[in-house]
Design a protein around this motif. Structure first.
Motif, PDB file in Angstrom:
ATOM      1  N   GLY A   1     -10.354   3.340  29.600  1.00  0.00           N
ATOM      2  CA  GLY A   1      -9.277   4.178  30.120  1.00  0.00           C
ATOM      3  C   GLY A   1      -7.959   3.457  29.908  1.00  0.00           C
ATOM      4  N   ARG A   2      -6.870   4.026  30.385  1.00  0.00           N
ATOM      5  CA  ARG A   2      -5.574   3.382  30.172  1.00  0.00           C
ATOM      6  C   ARG A   2      -4.642   3.569  31.373  1.00  0.00           C
ATOM      7  NH1 ARG A   2      -3.341   6.871  31.921  1.00  0.00           N
ATOM      8  NH2 ARG A   2      -2.723   8.911  31.138  1.00  0.00           N
ATOM      9  N   ILE A   3      -3.662   2.670  31.471  1.00  0.00           N
ATOM     10  CA  ILE A   3      -2.499   2.980  32.292  1.00  0.00           C
ATOM     11  C   ILE A   3      -1.316   3.000  31.339  1.00  0.00           C
ATOM     12  CG2 ILE A   3      -3.258   2.069  34.531  1.00  0.00           C
ATOM     13  CD1 ILE A   3      -1.692  -0.502  33.760  1.00  0.00           C
TER      14      ILE A   3
ATOM     15  N   ILE B   1       5.196   2.513  30.659  1.00  0.00           N
ATOM     16  CA  ILE B   1       6.428   3.317  30.683  1.00  0.00           C
ATOM     17  C   ILE B   1       6.395   4.290  29.504  1.00  0.00           C
ATOM     18  CG2 ILE B   1       7.875   1.714  29.290  1.00  0.00           C
ATOM     19  CD1 ILE B   1      10.084   2.247  31.541  1.00  0.00           C
ATOM     20  N   GLY B   2       7.105   5.429  29.663  1.00  0.00           N
ATOM     21  CA  GLY B   2       7.134   6.436  28.590  1.00  0.00           C
ATOM     22  C   GLY B   2       6.253   7.612  28.959  1.00  0.00           C
ATOM     23  N   GLU B   3       6.702   8.384  29.981  1.00  0.00           N
ATOM     24  CA  GLU B   3       5.842   9.471  30.454  1.00  0.00           C
ATOM     25  C   GLU B   3       6.339  10.834  29.961  1.00  0.00           C
ATOM     26  OE1 GLU B   3       2.668   8.529  31.275  1.00  0.00           O
ATOM     27  OE2 GLU B   3       3.654   7.281  32.777  1.00  0.00           O
ATOM     28  N   HIS B   4       5.402  11.619  29.459  1.00  0.00           N
ATOM     29  CA  HIS B   4       5.666  12.965  28.911  1.00  0.00           C
ATOM     30  C   HIS B   4       6.541  12.915  27.662  1.00  0.00           C
ATOM     31  CE1 HIS B   4       3.796  15.501  32.121  1.00  0.00           C
ATOM     32  NE2 HIS B   4       3.879  14.342  32.743  1.00  0.00           N
ATOM     33  N   THR B   5       6.720  11.727  27.131  1.00  0.00           N
ATOM     34  CA  THR B   5       7.493  11.576  25.899  1.00  0.00           C
ATOM     35  C   THR B   5       6.625  11.841  24.674  1.00  0.00           C
ATOM     36  OG1 THR B   5       7.012   9.247  26.224  1.00  0.00           O
ATOM     37  CG2 THR B   5       9.256   9.975  26.714  1.00  0.00           C
ATOM     38  N   ASP B   6       5.292  11.698  24.825  1.00  0.00           N
ATOM     39  CA  ASP B   6       4.442  11.759  23.616  1.00  0.00           C
ATOM     40  C   ASP B   6       4.522  13.119  22.918  1.00  0.00           C
ATOM     41  OD1 ASP B   6       2.806  12.952  25.589  1.00  0.00           O
ATOM     42  OD2 ASP B   6       0.994  11.803  25.070  1.00  0.00           O
ATOM     43  N   TYR B   7       4.455  14.214  23.701  1.00  0.00           N
ATOM     44  CA  TYR B   7       4.514  15.534  23.048  1.00  0.00           C
ATOM     45  C   TYR B   7       5.937  15.965  22.707  1.00  0.00           C
ATOM     46  CZ  TYR B   7       5.225  16.968  27.925  1.00  0.00           C
ATOM     47  OH  TYR B   7       5.680  17.082  29.210  1.00  0.00           O
ATOM     48  N   ASN B   8       6.900  15.070  22.960  1.00  0.00           N
ATOM     49  CA  ASN B   8       8.274  15.305  22.499  1.00  0.00           C
ATOM     50  C   ASN B   8       8.612  14.421  21.299  1.00  0.00           C
ATOM     51  OD1 ASN B   8       9.600  17.277  24.407  1.00  0.00           O
ATOM     52  ND2 ASN B   8       8.723  15.838  25.881  1.00  0.00           N
TER      53      ASN B   8
ATOM     54  N   GLN C   1      -3.675  20.819  26.637  1.00  0.00           N
ATOM     55  CA  GLN C   1      -2.568  20.592  25.692  1.00  0.00           C
ATOM     56  C   GLN C   1      -1.929  19.218  25.809  1.00  0.00           C
ATOM     57  OE1 GLN C   1      -2.021  22.526  23.150  1.00  0.00           O
ATOM     58  NE2 GLN C   1      -3.795  23.585  24.006  1.00  0.00           N
ATOM     59  N   SER C   2      -2.732  18.164  25.818  1.00  0.00           N
ATOM     60  CA  SER C   2      -2.168  16.825  26.006  1.00  0.00           C
ATOM     61  C   SER C   2      -1.579  16.290  24.712  1.00  0.00           C
ATOM     62  CB  SER C   2      -3.277  15.892  26.476  1.00  0.00           C
ATOM     63  OG  SER C   2      -4.344  15.968  25.575  1.00  0.00           O
ATOM     64  N   GLY C   3      -0.776  15.233  24.843  1.00  0.00           N
ATOM     65  CA  GLY C   3      -0.217  14.550  23.677  1.00  0.00           C
ATOM     66  C   GLY C   3      -1.213  13.534  23.124  1.00  0.00           C
ATOM     67  N   ILE C   4      -0.707  12.576  22.358  1.00  0.00           N
ATOM     68  CA  ILE C   4      -1.587  11.642  21.644  1.00  0.00           C
ATOM     69  C   ILE C   4      -1.775  10.308  22.377  1.00  0.00           C
ATOM     70  CG2 ILE C   4       0.307  10.600  20.277  1.00  0.00           C
ATOM     71  CD1 ILE C   4      -3.174  11.423  18.850  1.00  0.00           C
ATOM     72  N   MET C   5      -1.012  10.097  23.462  1.00  0.00           N
ATOM     73  CA  MET C   5      -0.993   8.758  24.065  1.00  0.00           C
ATOM     74  C   MET C   5      -2.376   8.235  24.451  1.00  0.00           C
ATOM     75  SD  MET C   5       0.995   7.197  27.316  1.00  0.00           S
ATOM     76  CE  MET C   5       0.566   8.389  28.574  1.00  0.00           C
ATOM     77  N   ASP C   6      -3.142   9.023  25.177  1.00  0.00           N
ATOM     78  CA  ASP C   6      -4.370   8.491  25.784  1.00  0.00           C
ATOM     79  C   ASP C   6      -5.393   8.093  24.723  1.00  0.00           C
ATOM     80  OD1 ASP C   6      -2.934   9.323  27.960  1.00  0.00           O
ATOM     81  OD2 ASP C   6      -4.195  11.053  28.390  1.00  0.00           O
ATOM     82  N   GLN C   7      -5.540   8.931  23.721  1.00  0.00           N
ATOM     83  CA  GLN C   7      -6.508   8.655  22.656  1.00  0.00           C
ATOM     84  C   GLN C   7      -6.055   7.450  21.824  1.00  0.00           C
ATOM     85  OE1 GLN C   7      -5.203  11.665  23.295  1.00  0.00           O
ATOM     86  NE2 GLN C   7      -6.963  12.831  24.039  1.00  0.00           N
TER      87      GLN C   7
ATOM     88  N   GLY D   1       1.329  22.520  35.879  1.00  0.00           N
ATOM     89  CA  GLY D   1       2.560  21.727  35.905  1.00  0.00           C
ATOM     90  C   GLY D   1       2.823  21.112  34.540  1.00  0.00           C
ATOM     91  N   TYR D   2       1.769  20.568  33.947  1.00  0.00           N
ATOM     92  CA  TYR D   2       1.892  19.913  32.647  1.00  0.00           C
ATOM     93  C   TYR D   2       2.377  20.905  31.582  1.00  0.00           C
ATOM     94  CZ  TYR D   2       0.617  16.689  28.861  1.00  0.00           C
ATOM     95  OH  TYR D   2       0.648  15.846  27.781  1.00  0.00           O
ATOM     96  N   ASN D   3       1.733  22.068  31.546  1.00  0.00           N
ATOM     97  CA  ASN D   3       2.121  23.065  30.540  1.00  0.00           C
ATOM     98  C   ASN D   3       3.537  23.582  30.772  1.00  0.00           C
ATOM     99  OD1 ASN D   3      -0.310  22.735  29.312  1.00  0.00           O
ATOM    100  ND2 ASN D   3      -1.276  24.498  30.282  1.00  0.00           N
TER     101      ASN D   3
ATOM    102  N   THR E   1       2.157   6.634  37.015  1.00  0.00           N
ATOM    103  CA  THR E   1       1.678   6.467  35.646  1.00  0.00           C
ATOM    104  C   THR E   1       0.784   7.647  35.272  1.00  0.00           C
ATOM    105  OG1 THR E   1       0.641   4.892  34.103  1.00  0.00           O
ATOM    106  CG2 THR E   1      -0.379   5.073  36.270  1.00  0.00           C
ATOM    107  N   GLY E   2       0.926   8.146  34.053  1.00  0.00           N
ATOM    108  CA  GLY E   2       0.127   9.296  33.618  1.00  0.00           C
ATOM    109  C   GLY E   2       0.888  10.599  33.812  1.00  0.00           C
ATOM    110  N   ALA E   3       0.137  11.670  33.928  1.00  0.00           N
ATOM    111  CA  ALA E   3       0.753  12.995  33.939  1.00  0.00           C
ATOM    112  C   ALA E   3       1.558  13.294  35.198  1.00  0.00           C
ATOM    113  CB  ALA E   3      -0.328  14.059  33.773  1.00  0.00           C
ATOM    114  N   GLY E   4       1.216  12.647  36.326  1.00  0.00           N
ATOM    115  CA  GLY E   4       1.894  12.934  37.591  1.00  0.00           C
ATOM    116  C   GLY E   4       1.172  14.015  38.374  1.00  0.00           C
TER     117      GLY E   4
HETATM  118  C1  GLA Z   1      -1.407  12.910  30.165  1.00  0.00           C
HETATM  119  C2  GLA Z   1      -1.529  13.357  28.718  1.00  0.00           C
HETATM  120  C3  GLA Z   1      -0.738  12.432  27.792  1.00  0.00           C
HETATM  121  C4  GLA Z   1       0.699  12.272  28.279  1.00  0.00           C
HETATM  122  C5  GLA Z   1       0.731  11.933  29.766  1.00  0.00           C
HETATM  123  C6  GLA Z   1       2.126  11.925  30.336  1.00  0.00           C
HETATM  124  O1  GLA Z   1      -2.010  11.667  30.332  1.00  0.00           O
HETATM  125  O2  GLA Z   1      -2.877  13.353  28.326  1.00  0.00           O
HETATM  126  O3  GLA Z   1      -0.767  12.937  26.485  1.00  0.00           O
HETATM  127  O4  GLA Z   1       1.464  13.413  27.997  1.00  0.00           O
HETATM  128  O5  GLA Z   1      -0.031  12.835  30.536  1.00  0.00           O
HETATM  129  O6  GLA Z   1       2.864  10.899  29.775  1.00  0.00           O
END
Ligand code: GLA
Length: 371
Positions: A28-30, A33-40, A160-166, A216-218, A320-323
Motif C-alpha cells: 500500500g502507500r501513503i 504531498i500532492g493530493e488530487h494532482t494526479d488526474y490534473n 475514476q482514480s488517477g495513476i498515483m497509487d498504482q 466527492g472524488y468524482n 493523505t489520500g483521497a480525503g
Molecule cells: C486516491 C486516488 C489517487 C489520487 C488520490 C488523491 O487515492 O486513487 O489516484 O487521486 O486519491 O490524491
C-alpha cells in the motif's frame, strides 16, 4: 520471504493441492504531498508502506482464493463488486493491451488495512499484474504495468482514480519516496532517510469510512475539468497562479488547490533533497490547509489530528489520500510519537470520535516477485 508471502503460498498449497509456481507481493502507500494532482496532470510524492498484499499463483483453471475473506471466487464469473474484480480487471486489461494472459489460479493474503485510504486496491492490482507478467513471461515494463492497473481500476472496476497509487505500489523503492510527473509518467526515487534525522511518519487512521469518497472524488474531478476549460488549458497542470484571477466560486477554490499543490510538491522534493525537513513539514501543513479550505476534502477528525500534531510541535502533518475520511500523517520526532498518539486518542474520545488506529511506516519496497 515475508510472512504475508508465506501465508499466500500456504493458502495456495492447501487450496489447490500443489505448490505455487511463483509468489509476488505489492505494498500500500501513503502520500507525502500532492493530493488530487494526479488526474490534473500534476505531481505527487508518495512512498510505499510496509503492509502488503501477496499472491501465490500458478497455471490453472481460474480459481481465486482470498485468505482475508476466506472465500473462493472464479475468474470467469462476471464482475461481482468483490475483491475478485481486481484480478479479473487486471487480466482484462492485459487483453485490452494486446497481451492476453492464459488461465491461472491464485491465492491472496494481505495486511494492508482495507478501506482506510492506504490503497489496498492498488496493492492487489500491482501484486496480480506482476505475478501474471512473470507467470506468462510477458516481461513488460513496470510503468506499462502500472498504466494497465489503472485501466483495470477505471474501466473494469469502475473507479475514476488517477495513476498515483498504482505507480507507488509498482515503482517505489525502500528508503525513498517517488516523485511522479503524472503527465509524462516519468518517476524518480527521492531518498527519504527519516531515521537519520530522528523523524518518524506516524499514520493516523481516523476510522471514518470514506463513504462519500466516490461521489466527492468524482465531483472534485469534474470541477477541476470545468476550471481547466474556463481557463482554456488542457489540464490544471498548465494553469499558473496569475490565471486564477479569471476564476470564481468553486472553480477558483478547486483550481487554487491544484495550482499551489503542484508547486508545493516540487518545493517539497527540493526540501527532501536538501535534507530540509522543517521546510518539508511547513509544506505539509500548507497542503493540509489548502485541502481543508479550498479543495474541501477534510473531515473534523483529520483536521483535529493535524491541529494536535501542530500543537505538539510535529514538524509537519496533513491528510493523505483521497480525503473524506481515512488517514492523516504526521512527520513527528521519533521520541514523541507515542505521546502524540496518546493525546490524539484522548482528544478523539472527548470529542466523541471513533477511536483512531496508528501505524508507523518507513518508506518500504515496491512490488516484488518473491520466488
Ligand atoms: C486516491 C486516488 C489517487 C489520487 C488520490 C488523491 O487515492 O486513487 O489516484 O487521486 O486519491 O490524491
Amino acid at each position: 520471504m515475508r510472512e504475508i508471502e508465506e501465508q499466500a503460498a500456504e493458502a495456495y498449497t492447501e487450496r489447490f493441492g500443489e505448490n505455487p509456481e511463483l509468489i509476488a507481493s505489492a505494498p500500500g502507500r501513503i502520500n507525502l504531498i500532492g493530493e488530487h494532482t494526479d488526474y490534473n496532470g500534476g505531481f505527487v510524492l508518495p512512498c510505499a508502506v510496509s503492509r502488503r498484499v501477496a499472491v501465490a499463483a500458478g497455471h490453472g483453471s481460474g480459481e481465486l482464493y482470498s485468505t482475508n475473506f476466506d472465500e473462493g471466487r472464479r475468474m470467469d464469473d462476471g464482475k461481482d463488486s468483490s475483491w475478485a474484480d481486481y484480478p479479473r480487471g487486471v487480466a482484462w486489461a492485459f487483453g485490452e493491451a494486446g497481451r492476453e494472459v492464459g488461465d491461472f489460479r491464485a491465492a491472496y493474503a494481505g495486511d494492508v488495512p482495507l478501506g482506510s485510504g492506504l490503497s489496498s486496491s492498488a496493492a492487489i492490482e500491482a501484486a496480480t499484474v506482476l505475478a501474471l507478467d512473470a507467470l506468462f513471461r510477458l516481461d513488460m515494463d513496470r510503468r506499462e504495468l502500472a498504466v494497465l492497473c489503472q485501466r483495470a481500476e477505471n474501466e473494469f472496476v469502475g473507479v475514476q482514480s488517477g495513476i498515483m497509487d498504482q505507480y507507488a505500489s509498482l515503482l517505489c523503492e525502500e528508503g525513498s519516496a517517488l516523485l511522479v510527473d503524472c503527465r509524462s509518467l516519468e518517476a524518480q526515487n527521492v531518498p527519504l532517510d527519516l531515521e537519520k534525522v530522528n523523524l518518524t511518519l506516524l499514520v493516523c487512521d481516523t476510522r471514518v469510512e470514506r463513504g462519500l469518497a466516490d461521489t466527492g472524488y468524482n465531483d472534485r474531478r469534474a470541477a477541476c475539468e470545468r476550471a481547466a476549460r474556463t481557463l482554456g488549458v488542457k489540464e490544471l497542470r498548465d494553469a499558473r497562479k496569475e490565471d486564477l484571477g479569471r476564476l470564481s466560486g468553486e472553480e477558483l477554490k478547486r483550481a487554487r488547490h491544484i495550482v499551489t499543490e503542484n508547486a508545493r510538491v516540487l518545493e517539497a522534493t527540493d526540501a527532501l533533497r536538501a535534507g530540509d525537513f522543517p521546510d518539508l513539514g511547513r509544506l505539509m501543513y500548507a497542503s493540509h490547509a489548502s485541502m481543508r479550505d479550498d479543495f474541501e476534502i477534510s473531515t473534523r477528525e483529520l483536521d483535529a489530528f493535524v491541529e494536535l500534531a501542530e500543537a505538539a510541535g510535529a514538524p509537519g502533518a496533513r491528510l493523505t489520500g483521497a480525503g473524506f475520511g481515512g488517514c492523516a500523517i504526521a512527520l513527528a520526532r521519533t521520541g514523541e510519537t507515542e505521546a502524540l498518539a496518546r493525546d490524539v486518542t484522548r482528544a478523539f474520545a472527548e470529542r466523541g470520535f471513533e477511536e483512531p488506529v496508528f501505524y508507523k511506516f518507513g518508506p518500504s519496497a515496491g512490488a516484488e516477485v518473491a520466488r
